[in-house]
Write an enzyme that holds these catalytic residues in place. Structure first.
Site, PDB file in Angstrom:
ATOM      1  N   GLU A  41      37.886  30.353  18.947  1.00  0.00           N
ATOM      2  CA  GLU A  41      38.810  30.126  19.890  1.00  0.00           C
ATOM      3  C   GLU A  41      39.330  31.643  20.260  1.00  0.00           C
ATOM      4  O   GLU A  41      39.573  32.588  19.525  1.00  0.00           O
ATOM      5  CB  GLU A  41      40.110  29.330  19.399  1.00  0.00           C
ATOM      6  CG  GLU A  41      39.820  28.076  19.318  1.00  0.00           C
ATOM      7  CD  GLU A  41      40.962  27.131  18.755  1.00  0.00           C
ATOM      8  OE1 GLU A  41      42.113  27.845  18.638  1.00  0.00           O
ATOM      9  OE2 GLU A  41      40.645  25.915  18.511  1.00  0.00           O
ATOM     10  N   ASP A  93      30.197  24.091  43.188  1.00  0.00           N
ATOM     11  CA  ASP A  93      29.664  23.553  41.966  1.00  0.00           C
ATOM     12  C   ASP A  93      28.355  23.519  42.196  1.00  0.00           C
ATOM     13  O   ASP A  93      27.821  22.595  42.823  1.00  0.00           O
ATOM     14  CB  ASP A  93      30.306  22.074  41.592  1.00  0.00           C
ATOM     15  CG  ASP A  93      29.711  21.517  40.436  1.00  0.00           C
ATOM     16  OD1 ASP A  93      28.882  22.021  40.057  1.00  0.00           O
ATOM     17  OD2 ASP A  93      30.087  20.227  40.339  1.00  0.00           O
ATOM     18  N   LYS A  98      20.345  21.906  34.198  1.00  0.00           N
ATOM     19  CA  LYS A  98      19.291  21.422  35.175  1.00  0.00           C
ATOM     20  C   LYS A  98      18.142  22.491  35.742  1.00  0.00           C
ATOM     21  O   LYS A  98      17.520  22.574  34.751  1.00  0.00           O
ATOM     22  CB  LYS A  98      20.166  20.955  36.290  1.00  0.00           C
ATOM     23  CG  LYS A  98      21.520  19.926  35.924  1.00  0.00           C
ATOM     24  CD  LYS A  98      22.100  19.364  36.748  1.00  0.00           C
ATOM     25  CE  LYS A  98      22.977  18.087  36.467  1.00  0.00           C
ATOM     26  NZ  LYS A  98      24.450  18.731  36.294  1.00  0.00           N
TER      27      LYS A  98
END
Ligand code: DSN
Length: 435
Positions: A53, A200, A229
């Site tokens: 984190e 986006d 993608k």
């Protein structure tokens, strides 16, 4: 996978069946691709064990020196790929990246303007069943029903909607829009109404990185993407900040009173705002994929993806298929099947029997539900990775057409399935299936 095979034969068998399915079938889902062995190997590592984190050099856990190296490599490569100053590679997905944008830019109830899901937009751009439509006041622009811009966005109408609604944010980006975007015009509208412009680019990120489509980084304030993608990396997300946008809201850091940078706001929105520990094995795989995309061969791949899509669109139209907007500028096309007398749902099922994978998709102004749909969406990224070129995609169109024309003829479907297998054997994919 010897250990998996002996310790958990059931999971092993399912994984192998899926690899065989990918090897033996024609994959036309526009949002999917096939990653390299190097990307697969990076994901299957002990980095999955590490909590990290925070950000490199500023973690909440010890022992982060090597995952820091990996995250720094991913960030450097992403910045080089998209020519930007700042990036966060931690979002687990495109939806997480988008959620961090909403958290940064909007307050619950604020108005934003995005592309209608029914016209090719994405779930996280204001669908009423998604957090973006539940928590915020989502308004839409769409594509034209007819006229010279049929199936395309008319920027004059977007401007009219923006002037009428005064949104705090305008989003661009789609999961089923076959045309490129005019980012300059979007930015000018955003500036006119004082909105943040968010792109986006999940579907087209690889084509943008390769310089083959318009570049949103020069115009949008914030850009998000998935990494899997056209970019051909592992499943995941990423946020980038464009050229000129560091200080939009005047939010101040509590102790110093210093105005926070946009990048700081987005970093905090990812963690602790949206997520806990980042997936370091996936970030390693992102670094590998970005390295691959920086290679000259990735540009060749992207050009071939576009040429294949163009050849495929022409071949469909020559057979009387109705393509939304009459073609494509990118890697995908949206086919309205109403003149072929079959629904998207039935076409998807029949093509599946022939081992050709597509997804049913609503077309703009569809009269059927999202579970049935009037169309299918097809794309070229995955099969271009296997090496198919224009003439192969013309053959693929013949196979798709044979099934759509005779979806209930078992003989036709079996014949196509045989030709699919033969075509796939000419372009091998993964060689690690152990029967
Ligand atoms: N679900 C993806 C697609 O198929 O386009 C978008 O996130």
């Amino acid at each position: 996978m010897d250990h998996l095979k002996s310790s958990d034969p059931e999971v092993y068998a399912s994984i192998q069946r899926e690899v065989e399915r990918q090897n033996d079938g024609i994959e036309l889902i526009a949002s999917e691709n096939f990653v390299s062995r190097a990307v697969l190997e990076a994901m299957g590592t002990a980095l999955t064990n590490k909590y990290a984190e925070g950000l490199p050099g500023k973690r909440y856990y010890g022992g982060c020196q090597f995952v820091d190296e990996v995250e720094d490599l991913a960030r450097e490569r992403a910045r080089a790929l998209f020519g930007c100053d700042w990036v966060n590679v931690q979002p687990h997905s495109g939806a997480s990246a988008n959620a961090a944008v909403y958290l940064t830019v909007l307050q619950p109830g604020d108005t934003f303007l995005g592309l209608n899901l029914a016209h090719g937009g994405h779930l996280t751009h204001g669908s009423p069943v998604n957090f973006s439509g539940i928590l915020y006041n989502a308004e839409y622009y769409g594509v034209e029903a007819d006229g010279p811009l049929a199936g395309r966005i008319d920027m004059e109408r977007v401007r009219d909607r923006a002037l009428e609604l005064k949104p705090k944010m305008i989003s661009i980006g789609a999961s089923a829009y076959p045309r490129d975007f005019d980012y300059e015009a979007f930015r000018s509208i955003a500036d006119e109404v004082g909105a943040i412009l968010w792109m986006d680019m999940a579907h087209t990120a690889g084509l943008i990185a390769a310089g083959e489509l318009n570049d949103p980084m020069r115009h949008a304030h914030i850009v998000t993407t998935t990494t899997h993608k056209t970019l051909r990396g592992p499943r995941g997300g990423m946020i980038l900040v464009g050229d000129d946008f560091e200080n939009p809201f005047g939010k101040v850091a509590p102790k110093s009173g210093r105005t926070k940078m946009m990048s700081e706001l987005l970093d905090s929105a990812v963690f602790p705002g949206m997520q806990g520990g980042p997936l370091m094995h996936v970030i390693a795989a992102k670094a590998v994929a970005f390295g691959e995309a920086l290679d000259e061969s990735f540009k060749d791949y992207s050009i071939q993806t576009l040429q294949n899509a163009s050849a495929m669109a022409d071949a469909f139209m020559a057979k009387g298929y109705d393509l939304v907007s009459n073609g494509t500028d990118n890697h995908l096309m949206l086919i309205d099947l109403r003149n072929k007398g079959i629904t998207g749902k039935d076409a998807e099922a029949a093509l599946g029997m022939a081992e050709i994978t597509v997804n049913k998709n609503m077309v703009p102004f569809d009269d059927k539900s999202p579970f049935v749909t009037s169309g299918i969406r097809v794309g070229t990224p995955a099969m271009t990775t296997r090496g198919l070129e224009e003439e192969d995609f013309v053959e693929v169109v013949e196979l798709v057409d044979a099934v759509i024309t005779s979806p209930n003829d078992e003989g036709v479907v079996a014949g196509v399935r045989e030709r699919v297998r033969e075509l796939c054997s000419r372009y091998p994919l993964y060689d690690f299936v152990v029967p």
